[in-house]
Enzyme design. Structure first.
Site, short mmCIF file in Angstrom:
data_model
loop_
_atom_site.label_atom_id
_atom_site.label_comp_id
_atom_site.label_asym_id
_atom_site.label_seq_id
_atom_site.Cartn_x
_atom_site.Cartn_y
_atom_site.Cartn_z
N PRO A 10 -30.21 -37.13 38.51
CA PRO A 10 -30.66 -37.39 37.15
C PRO A 10 -30.59 -38.87 36.73
O PRO A 10 -29.67 -39.59 37.12
CB PRO A 10 -29.70 -36.55 36.29
CG PRO A 10 -28.54 -36.26 37.16
CD PRO A 10 -29.07 -36.22 38.57
N ASN A 11 -31.57 -39.24 35.96
CA ASN A 11 -31.71 -40.57 35.34
C ASN A 11 -32.15 -41.66 36.32
O ASN A 11 -32.47 -42.76 35.90
CB ASN A 11 -30.40 -41.00 34.63
CG ASN A 11 -29.99 -40.02 33.57
OD1 ASN A 11 -30.79 -39.71 32.68
ND2 ASN A 11 -28.80 -39.47 33.65
N ARG A 18 -32.87 -48.82 33.32
CA ARG A 18 -31.61 -48.22 32.87
C ARG A 18 -30.44 -49.11 33.31
O ARG A 18 -30.26 -49.33 34.50
CB ARG A 18 -31.51 -46.85 33.53
CG ARG A 18 -30.17 -46.21 33.48
CD ARG A 18 -30.04 -45.17 34.57
NE ARG A 18 -28.79 -44.47 34.42
CZ ARG A 18 -28.15 -43.86 35.40
NH1 ARG A 18 -28.67 -43.85 36.62
NH2 ARG A 18 -27.02 -43.27 35.20
N TYR A 23 -27.37 -51.27 37.73
CA TYR A 23 -28.19 -50.62 38.77
C TYR A 23 -29.31 -51.49 39.32
O TYR A 23 -30.02 -51.07 40.22
CB TYR A 23 -28.76 -49.30 38.22
CG TYR A 23 -27.68 -48.31 37.84
CD1 TYR A 23 -26.79 -47.82 38.80
CD2 TYR A 23 -27.51 -47.86 36.53
CE1 TYR A 23 -25.78 -46.92 38.48
CE2 TYR A 23 -26.51 -46.96 36.18
CZ TYR A 23 -25.66 -46.50 37.16
OH TYR A 23 -24.65 -45.61 36.85
N ASN A 74 -28.46 -39.56 46.64
CA ASN A 74 -27.76 -40.18 45.53
C ASN A 74 -27.77 -39.13 44.42
O ASN A 74 -28.75 -39.01 43.69
CB ASN A 74 -28.44 -41.46 45.07
CG ASN A 74 -27.66 -42.11 43.93
OD1 ASN A 74 -26.75 -41.50 43.35
ND2 ASN A 74 -28.03 -43.34 43.59
N ALA A 77 -25.12 -38.53 38.39
CA ALA A 77 -23.98 -37.95 37.65
C ALA A 77 -23.52 -36.62 38.24
O ALA A 77 -22.35 -36.25 38.08
CB ALA A 77 -24.37 -37.78 36.18
N GLU A 98 -24.23 -39.82 51.63
CA GLU A 98 -24.17 -39.98 50.16
C GLU A 98 -24.27 -41.48 49.84
O GLU A 98 -23.57 -42.29 50.44
CB GLU A 98 -22.83 -39.41 49.67
CG GLU A 98 -22.58 -39.59 48.18
CD GLU A 98 -21.19 -39.07 47.78
OE1 GLU A 98 -20.50 -38.42 48.60
OE2 GLU A 98 -20.79 -39.35 46.64
N HIS A 100 -24.56 -44.46 46.65
CA HIS A 100 -24.53 -44.88 45.25
C HIS A 100 -24.89 -46.35 45.17
O HIS A 100 -24.39 -47.16 45.97
CB HIS A 100 -23.14 -44.67 44.64
CG HIS A 100 -22.72 -43.23 44.68
ND1 HIS A 100 -23.22 -42.30 43.81
CD2 HIS A 100 -21.90 -42.58 45.54
CE1 HIS A 100 -22.71 -41.13 44.13
NE2 HIS A 100 -21.92 -41.26 45.17
N ARG A 107 -15.49 -48.52 38.71
CA ARG A 107 -15.96 -48.17 37.37
C ARG A 107 -14.98 -47.19 36.71
O ARG A 107 -13.80 -47.18 37.03
CB ARG A 107 -17.39 -47.63 37.48
CG ARG A 107 -18.34 -48.67 38.10
CD ARG A 107 -19.75 -48.15 38.21
NE ARG A 107 -20.31 -47.86 36.89
CZ ARG A 107 -21.41 -47.13 36.70
NH1 ARG A 107 -22.08 -46.64 37.75
NH2 ARG A 107 -21.86 -46.89 35.49
C1 DQA Z 1 -24.73 -43.59 40.65
C2 DQA Z 1 -23.29 -43.60 40.12
C3 DQA Z 1 -23.03 -42.40 39.23
O1 DQA Z 1 -21.68 -42.41 38.75
C4 DQA Z 1 -23.96 -42.43 38.04
O2 DQA Z 1 -23.77 -41.26 37.24
C5 DQA Z 1 -25.39 -42.61 38.41
C6 DQA Z 1 -25.74 -43.49 39.53
C7 DQA Z 1 -25.05 -44.88 41.45
O3 DQA Z 1 -26.07 -44.87 42.15
O4 DQA Z 1 -24.34 -45.88 41.35
O5 DQA Z 1 -26.28 -42.10 37.75
O6 DQA Z 1 -24.88 -42.49 41.53
#
Ligand code: DQA
Length: 148
Positions: A10-11, A18, A23, A74, A77, A98, A100, A107
């Site tokens: 998501p997002n 964003r 990011y 990825n 959240a 995985e 990120h 963080r």
């Molecule tokens: C994320 C890190 C997550 O904590 C966050 O909720 C994201 C992006 C990252 O790519 O750094 O949406 O996965």
């Protein structure tokens, strides 16, 4: 050519717009293009997906059981909340990497815990979109090793 599903939670559709200070300025379309190019150079076919819905991600992971040799994910959240995504990944036989963009360990405390890591072969974080390319490098080696 081995198929790799690259899944985004998501997002991440808002990437580039964003919180760019966290990011970066690249869009998800930029990341997709870079993954397809790197995959091609490694002899991998990249199938790139994004969803804001947990169940849809679970169903895409189920599809990967028949269609993909490896998964790069990825989970955004859902990393920190989704037992369902962890379970779906545990039902997938190939390598799972995985990724990120941000270093989740620098963080907020809640970002340090990942359900998905319990189902991951390896984890890459904090290297921005380059992490996706490193994940594909790892997949190429792992898939090769499995093929013997
Ligand atoms: C994320 C890190 C997550 O904590 C966050 O909720 C994201 C992006 C990252 O790519 O750094 O949406 O996965």
């Amino acid at each position: 050519m081995a198929v790799v599903f690259v899944l985004n939670g998501p997002n991440l559709n808002l990437l580039g717009r964003r919180q760019p200070e966290i990011y970066g300025h690249e869009t998800l379309a930029d990341v997709e293009a870079a993954c397809i190019a790197r995959g091609g150079a490694l002899g991998l076919t990249v199938s790139f997906h994004q969803s804001n819905h947990e169940g849809e991600i679970v169903e895409t992971i189920h599809r990967a059981r028949d269609e993909a040799a490896a998964i790069v994910i990825n989970p955004a959240a859902y990393t920190h909340t989704s037992v369902a995504i962890m379970d779906a990944l545990l039902a997938f036989d190939g390598p799972v990497i995985e990724v990120h963009l941000s270093n989740v360990h620098r963080r907020e405390e809640f970002r340090s815990h990942s359900w998905v890591s319990k189902a991951a072969t390896g984890v890459i974080c904090g290297l921005g979109s380059h992490g996706y390319l490193l994940a594909l490098d790892a997949v190429a080696r792992l898939v090769d090793a499995e093929a013997g």
